[in-house]
Design an enzyme around this catalytic site. Sequence first.
Site, PDB file in Angstrom:
ATOM      1  N   ASP A 179      -2.071   0.728  -6.962  1.00 51.65           N
ATOM      2  CA  ASP A 179      -2.277   0.743  -5.707  1.00 51.65           C
ATOM      3  C   ASP A 179      -3.826   0.223  -5.372  1.00 51.65           C
ATOM      4  OD1 ASP A 179      -1.771   1.353  -3.044  1.00 51.65           O
ATOM      5  OD2 ASP A 179      -1.420   3.465  -3.127  1.00 51.65           O
ATOM      6  N   ASN A 204       7.879  -2.061   1.016  1.00 48.67           N
ATOM      7  CA  ASN A 204       6.878  -3.337   1.130  1.00 48.67           C
ATOM      8  C   ASN A 204       7.505  -4.222   1.926  1.00 48.67           C
ATOM      9  OD1 ASN A 204       5.353  -2.855  -2.109  1.00 48.67           O
ATOM     10  ND2 ASN A 204       4.979  -1.938  -0.284  1.00 48.67           N
TER      11      ASN A 204
END
Length: 259
Positions: free
Chosen positions: A39, A87
């Site tokens: 991340d 996503n």
Amino acid sequence: MLHKLNFWKNRKPNSSEQVYTIDTIKKNPIPEHIAIIMDGNGRWAQKRALPRIAGHHEGTKVVRKITKLANSLGVKVLTLYAFSTENWKRPKSEVDYLMKLPEEFLQTFLPELIKENVQVRVMGMKDSLPEHTFRAVQNAINKTSDNDGMILNFALNYGSRNEIVQAVNSIIADQKSGILKEEEVTEDIFSTYLMTQELSDPDLLIRTSGVVRLSNFMLWQLSYAEFWFTETLWPDFSEQHFLEAIDEFQKRARRFGGV
Ligand code: V0D
């Protein structure tokens, strides 16, 4: 081995200023399966007034670096969360760029992965990937399928709840067709219907960029894993951070073993 570790280029020591080395980490048990939520790539870029995709590109270099290190430590499976089913909600231009990264990555690194005896795997809904992405990852899987070293397992278009529901549906289908008896579903049988199939469960989960959440990642498989979180953004994640996470894992294992 120290010279191989870029220590002085991107070293960000932890609070105790301890420097970890492969040799000392190797003296204690190494987690067999390490999973990482990579991340902070977009944030890394935004901090530098760069487009988010610059952070994703930078992130691929770290994937290469950590794969090499995990392999030399004797890690059996390295699972990397590259793209979640969530996503797709990002801007189309960003998704389009992300979907080119496997090709870009493999263009540069597939020969190295083959040479280093790494097996590339992909878990996730591969069918709904763009054709060009699917072809690139399938080619990498095929070209490394004779290798018997570390498994580099990319979670691509992966979501854990989706994985569990798909497992339940496959089980029902197999029961209807008589392949599986109704009373045969145990935890072990259920596990074989998940996308990790015969892989052992992760022993250690690492998540970067200060987010302390699981975000639909390997919910079943992480039941007994140790969790290690860092504020460091993925493009800044160094070999030292990875060794620090394993060192912490080893300390917890010793504490646990002591009682
Ligand atoms: C972007 C940080 C390698 C996380 C790392 C499609 C976000 C860089 C791959 C890759 C991504 C995937 C499969 C494969 C070979 C390489 C990758 C994506 C994003 C999403 F077979 N990095 N990487 N895939 N990022």
